[in-house]
Design an enzyme around this catalytic site. Structure first.
Site, mmCIF file in Angstrom:
data_model
loop_
_atom_site.group_PDB
_atom_site.id
_atom_site.type_symbol
_atom_site.label_atom_id
_atom_site.label_comp_id
_atom_site.label_asym_id
_atom_site.label_seq_id
_atom_site.Cartn_x
_atom_site.Cartn_y
_atom_site.Cartn_z
ATOM 1 N N ASN A 1 0.935 -1.145 -0.137
ATOM 2 C CA ASN A 1 0.125 -0.017 0.069
ATOM 3 C C ASN A 1 0.952 1.219 -0.154
ATOM 4 O O ASN A 1 1.336 1.594 1.029
ATOM 5 C CB ASN A 1 -0.821 0.144 1.210
ATOM 6 C CG ASN A 1 -1.632 1.180 1.291
ATOM 7 O OD1 ASN A 1 -1.656 2.013 0.517
ATOM 8 N ND2 ASN A 1 -2.348 1.587 2.359
ATOM 9 N N LYS B 1 0.078 4.201 -0.202
ATOM 10 C CA LYS B 1 -0.512 5.218 0.446
ATOM 11 C C LYS B 1 -0.427 6.812 -0.438
ATOM 12 O O LYS B 1 -0.012 6.536 -1.884
ATOM 13 C CB LYS B 1 0.063 5.608 1.859
ATOM 14 C CG LYS B 1 -0.164 4.326 2.713
ATOM 15 C CD LYS B 1 0.108 4.533 4.066
ATOM 16 C CE LYS B 1 -0.208 3.176 4.805
ATOM 17 N NZ LYS B 1 -0.310 3.308 6.388
ATOM 18 N N HIS C 1 -9.611 1.167 4.832
ATOM 19 C CA HIS C 1 -8.344 1.457 5.582
ATOM 20 C C HIS C 1 -8.574 2.451 6.597
ATOM 21 O O HIS C 1 -9.556 3.303 6.635
ATOM 22 C CB HIS C 1 -7.238 2.200 4.647
ATOM 23 C CG HIS C 1 -5.860 2.188 5.322
ATOM 24 N ND1 HIS C 1 -5.386 2.788 6.140
ATOM 25 C CD2 HIS C 1 -5.000 1.221 5.101
ATOM 26 C CE1 HIS C 1 -4.173 2.485 6.584
ATOM 27 N NE2 HIS C 1 -3.869 1.519 5.952
ATOM 28 N N GLU D 1 -7.142 4.797 7.689
ATOM 29 C CA GLU D 1 -6.844 6.288 7.614
ATOM 30 C C GLU D 1 -7.843 6.763 6.947
ATOM 31 O O GLU D 1 -8.219 7.949 7.294
ATOM 32 C CB GLU D 1 -5.381 6.155 6.685
ATOM 33 C CG GLU D 1 -4.180 5.970 7.584
ATOM 34 C CD GLU D 1 -3.173 5.600 6.649
ATOM 35 O OE1 GLU D 1 -2.894 5.594 5.560
ATOM 36 O OE2 GLU D 1 -2.137 5.141 7.578
ATOM 37 N N GLU E 1 -5.331 -4.778 10.527
ATOM 38 C CA GLU E 1 -4.302 -3.834 10.600
ATOM 39 C C GLU E 1 -4.886 -2.860 11.901
ATOM 40 O O GLU E 1 -5.465 -2.002 12.127
ATOM 41 C CB GLU E 1 -4.371 -2.597 9.446
ATOM 42 C CG GLU E 1 -4.025 -3.379 8.080
ATOM 43 C CD GLU E 1 -3.374 -2.526 7.343
ATOM 44 O OE1 GLU E 1 -2.291 -2.473 6.656
ATOM 45 O OE2 GLU E 1 -4.005 -1.201 7.174
ATOM 46 N N GLY F 1 2.518 2.494 10.816
ATOM 47 C CA GLY F 1 3.449 3.523 10.603
ATOM 48 C C GLY F 1 4.013 3.801 11.918
ATOM 49 O O GLY F 1 4.726 4.859 12.029
ATOM 50 N N SER G 1 3.120 -2.101 10.312
ATOM 51 C CA SER G 1 4.794 -2.102 10.706
ATOM 52 C C SER G 1 5.496 -3.506 10.163
ATOM 53 O O SER G 1 6.153 -4.002 10.936
ATOM 54 C CB SER G 1 5.022 -1.694 12.100
ATOM 55 O OG SER G 1 4.800 -0.497 12.140
HETATM 56 P P1 13P Z 1 3.026 0.565 7.698
HETATM 57 O O1 13P Z 1 3.500 -0.901 6.948
HETATM 58 O O2 13P Z 1 3.780 1.640 7.104
HETATM 59 O O3 13P Z 1 2.679 0.290 9.321
HETATM 60 O O4 13P Z 1 1.660 0.489 7.071
HETATM 61 C C1 13P Z 1 0.574 -0.533 7.194
HETATM 62 C C2 13P Z 1 -0.683 -0.272 6.150
HETATM 63 O O5 13P Z 1 -1.412 0.644 6.881
HETATM 64 C C3 13P Z 1 -0.975 -0.650 5.211
HETATM 65 O O6 13P Z 1 -2.198 -0.577 4.706
#
Ligand code: 13P
Length: 248
Positions: A9, A11, A94, A96, A165, A171, A209
């Site tokens: 992803n 982002k 997601h 976010e 997640e 992150g 992560s």
């Molecule tokens: P990270 O691997 O940067 O923690 O992000 C995970 C994520 O949100 C994947 O969709």
């Protein structure tokens, strides 16, 4: 389960130049990989990455889709549009988007439905916040989030991918332990089993992560069928290390 699935992803990262370098390096490493691989890219780069992955085993994905089919919805992108660019997977719900765009459980379920009806596999994200984990609500939260999607999509549920997640792990560098991931995945697996006659078709990904150093032990858990990778998917070497870990 079929082959493990590793999805990047990106982002809101990338540029025309950086994408060429990243995708070409990933594609070059794929012959040594048996896991399935995909990258979910920002919408403006779909055409570019579609061309870059053409003829390779790397699948193209998107990060969101509209609940609407078409019409006066400024800024939205429909599932049919994504399909025109060869999109195979689309992340929905997601954290976010749930957090910054106030996406509700009903909207997430409808987005999954739109994707499915366009022949795109939705990657449905579920996960608890730190406060919810500390309050002992993890299981209830993820079950409620998945239940909304099951309720809306009925027997098509065997065609989705689920990504666990934990919000506190995204992150932050703070990964769920393999035991924590397995515990939640086992809960999701039994929920999927109760909802479809073909539970083996549904891949359960872990995200938060996951990186080149910890992928091995997370992917070794019996109910972890792959990963949804953020930061580590932006470095070809790390993404390929995770893909190789999933290929053992
Ligand atoms: P990270 O691997 O940067 O923690 O992000 C995970 C994520 O949100 C994947 O969709």
């Amino acid at each position: 389960m079929s082959q493990p699935l590793i999805v990047g992803n990106w982002k809101m990262n990338g540029s025309l130049a950086a994408n060429v370098e990243l995708v070409q390096a990933v594609v070059a490493g794929l012959p040594r990989v048996t896991a399935r691989a995909a990258v979910c890219v920002p919408t403006p780069y779909l055409a570019q990455v579609q061309a870059l992955v053409a003829g390779s085993a790397l699948c193209l994905g998107a990060q969101d889709v509209s609940v609407q089919q078409s019409g006066a919805y400024t800024g939205e992108v429909s599932a049919d549009m994504l399909r025109e660019f060869g999109v195979r997977y689309c992340i929905v719900g997601h954290s976010e988007r749930r957090q910054y765009h106030r996406e509700s459980e009903v909207e997430v379920a409808l987005k999954a439905k739109r994707a499915l009806s366009a022949g795109i596999t939705p990657i449905v994200c579920v996960g608890e916040s730190l406060a919810q984990r500390q309050a002992g609500e993890t299981e209830a939260v993820v079950k409620r989030q998945l239940a909304a999607v099951i309720h809306e999509n009925g027997h098509c549920i065997s065609e989705i991918v689920v990504a666990y997640e934990p919000v506190w792990a995204i992150g932050t560098g703070q990964t769920a332990t393999p035991d924590q991931a397995q515990q939640v995945h086992a809960v999701l697996r039994s929920q999927i089993r109760a909802a479809t006659a073909h539970p083996e078709r549904v891949a359960l990904l872990y995200g938060g992560s996951m990186n080149a150093a910890n992928a091995d032990e997370l992917l070794a858990q019996p109910d972890v069928d792959g990963g949804l990778i953020g930061g580590a998917a932006l470095k070809a070497a790390d993404f390929l290390t995770i893909l190789r870990a999933a290929s053992r």
